[in-house]
Design a protein around this motif. Structure first.
Motif, PDB file in Angstrom:
ATOM      1  N   ARG A  48       4.447  -9.063  -2.169  1.00 25.63           N
ATOM      2  CA  ARG A  48       3.440  -8.231  -1.280  1.00 25.63           C
ATOM      3  C   ARG A  48       3.557  -6.898  -1.674  1.00 25.63           C
ATOM      4  O   ARG A  48       2.458  -6.049  -1.539  1.00 25.63           O
ATOM      5  CB  ARG A  48       3.828  -8.651   0.086  1.00 25.63           C
ATOM      6  CG  ARG A  48       3.483  -9.702   0.567  1.00 25.63           C
ATOM      7  CD  ARG A  48       3.480 -10.093   2.110  1.00 25.63           C
ATOM      8  NE  ARG A  48       4.950  -9.652   2.725  1.00 25.63           N
ATOM      9  CZ  ARG A  48       5.971 -10.459   2.912  1.00 25.63           C
ATOM     10  NH1 ARG A  48       5.777 -11.502   2.504  1.00 25.63           N
ATOM     11  NH2 ARG A  48       6.934 -10.008   3.340  1.00 25.63           N
ATOM     12  N   THR A  49       4.910  -6.179  -1.694  1.00 22.40           N
ATOM     13  CA  THR A  49       4.944  -4.899  -1.750  1.00 22.40           C
ATOM     14  C   THR A  49       4.272  -4.313  -3.132  1.00 22.40           C
ATOM     15  O   THR A  49       3.533  -3.276  -3.486  1.00 22.40           O
ATOM     16  CB  THR A  49       6.485  -4.498  -1.827  1.00 22.40           C
ATOM     17  OG1 THR A  49       7.238  -5.140  -0.735  1.00 22.40           O
ATOM     18  CG2 THR A  49       6.730  -2.905  -1.799  1.00 22.40           C
ATOM     19  N   THR A  50       4.636  -5.067  -4.283  1.00 21.18           N
ATOM     20  CA  THR A  50       4.034  -4.797  -5.599  1.00 21.18           C
ATOM     21  C   THR A  50       2.447  -4.720  -5.542  1.00 21.18           C
ATOM     22  O   THR A  50       1.773  -3.628  -6.137  1.00 21.18           O
ATOM     23  CB  THR A  50       4.452  -5.639  -6.710  1.00 21.18           C
ATOM     24  OG1 THR A  50       5.937  -5.761  -6.778  1.00 21.18           O
ATOM     25  CG2 THR A  50       3.896  -5.467  -7.947  1.00 21.18           C
ATOM     26  N   LEU A  51       1.762  -5.733  -4.957  1.00 22.17           N
ATOM     27  CA  LEU A  51       0.422  -5.705  -4.707  1.00 22.17           C
ATOM     28  C   LEU A  51      -0.079  -4.551  -3.982  1.00 22.17           C
ATOM     29  O   LEU A  51      -1.234  -3.961  -4.284  1.00 22.17           O
ATOM     30  CB  LEU A  51      -0.058  -6.970  -4.177  1.00 22.17           C
ATOM     31  CG  LEU A  51      -0.021  -8.126  -5.120  1.00 22.17           C
ATOM     32  CD1 LEU A  51      -0.109  -9.535  -4.371  1.00 22.17           C
ATOM     33  CD2 LEU A  51      -0.624  -8.097  -6.450  1.00 22.17           C
ATOM     34  N   TRP A  52       0.669  -4.159  -2.796  1.00 17.34           N
ATOM     35  CA  TRP A  52       0.239  -3.061  -2.083  1.00 17.34           C
ATOM     36  C   TRP A  52       0.429  -1.721  -2.970  1.00 17.34           C
ATOM     37  O   TRP A  52      -0.522  -0.740  -2.742  1.00 17.34           O
ATOM     38  CB  TRP A  52       1.210  -3.065  -0.710  1.00 17.34           C
ATOM     39  CG  TRP A  52       0.890  -1.728   0.084  1.00 17.34           C
ATOM     40  CD1 TRP A  52      -0.175  -1.808   0.868  1.00 17.34           C
ATOM     41  CD2 TRP A  52       1.519  -0.737   0.186  1.00 17.34           C
ATOM     42  NE1 TRP A  52      -0.051  -0.541   1.463  1.00 17.34           N
ATOM     43  CE2 TRP A  52       0.743   0.177   1.140  1.00 17.34           C
ATOM     44  CE3 TRP A  52       2.580  -0.002  -0.379  1.00 17.34           C
ATOM     45  CZ2 TRP A  52       1.386   1.349   1.435  1.00 17.34           C
ATOM     46  CZ3 TRP A  52       2.999   1.136  -0.141  1.00 17.34           C
ATOM     47  CH2 TRP A  52       2.383   2.030   0.797  1.00 17.34           C
TER      48      TRP A  52
END
Length: 246
Positions: A48-52
């Motif tokens: 989730r963090t990487t995509l954000w």
């Protein structure tokens, strides 16, 4: 100048996501060692963090299309970059990946891969590797999840052509599950090599499942046609001509 700025942003982005991987890996390690749920939560948070961060720092948005599989299935996926791994893992409830054995010895990645139930494969011993893979997968599927295999065996640059290997068909036959093809254009924006990350819309599209019972050669033909045709269409949708690559 714009390209230079994007390259710098891309470099900072890569440093940040790998540093974040290390931090998360260390923080969640005690939890992950004693509970598989801890490994899953850590990896979900990382995805989730990487995509954000990809959207915020380098302008890569993502979209999931089709029906995301929730049952025990084999997902035969187009693999162009690290980005399509993140999108698929983020989308499904409990993704497990067929991965090259060498990654087990990578700090942090190896620990979490084992705890997630990923299946290592020795590429150098093809016949034995496929037989062991089927045995390991059958054992691992005592717990529910979606098994992701890359039928071409490696990352393939957008527009490049590489043959589909028999491993996906052997798993499909041995497990008796449906196979969901997954197409992508992720490599257009996040290439398999280099630093530069380009802004745009990265898409993973889950296609109609291939139900159990299809003969091996027919299965591989259907799988390849579905993935390649749709991946080419997704690349054209964002302005990349896969037929122009030689």
């Amino acid at each position: 100048m714009a390209d230079a700025i994007q390259w710098i942003r891309s470099l900072i982005f890569m440093i940040v996501i790998y540093a974040w991987m290390l931090v998360l890996g260390i923080v969640f390690a005690p939890y992950a060692l004693f509970a598989k749920k801890g490994a899953l939560q850590a990896c979900k948070l990382y995805a989730r963090t990487t995509l954000w961060l990809a959207r915020w720092m380098v302008g890569i948005r993502f979209e999931v299309r089709g029906t995301v599989p929730v049952d025990e299935v084999v997902i035969g996926a187009k693999h162009q970059s690290f980005l399509d791994i993140m999108i698929i893992f983020h989308a499904v409830s409990h993704g497990k990946f067929i991965m090259k054995r060498e990654l087990l010895w990578t700090p942090m990645i190896g620990l979490y891969a084992r705890r997630l139930g990923c299946i290592p494969v020795n590429r150098g011993k093809k016949g034995a590797a496929v037989a062991k893979m089927v045995k390991d997968v059958a054992t691992e599927f005592a717990e529910p999840g979606q098994l992701v295999i890359y039928p071409q065996g490696t990352r393939v640059a957008p527009g490049a052509r590489k043959p589909y290997k028999v491993g996906a068909a052997v798993l499909y036959e041995g497990l008796g599950f449906a196979c969901v093809p997954a197409a992508t254009n992720a490599g257009v924006f996040w290439p398999r090599t280099g630093v530069m990350r380009k802004p745009g819309l990265a898409i993973v599209d889950f296609l109609d499942p291939i139900e159990p019972g299809v003969e091996r050669e027919a299965f591989l033909t259907r799988l390849e046609e579905a993935i390649e045709t749709r991946s080419d269409a997704l690349m054209r949708e964002v302005g990349f001509d896969p037929d122009g690559v030689h």
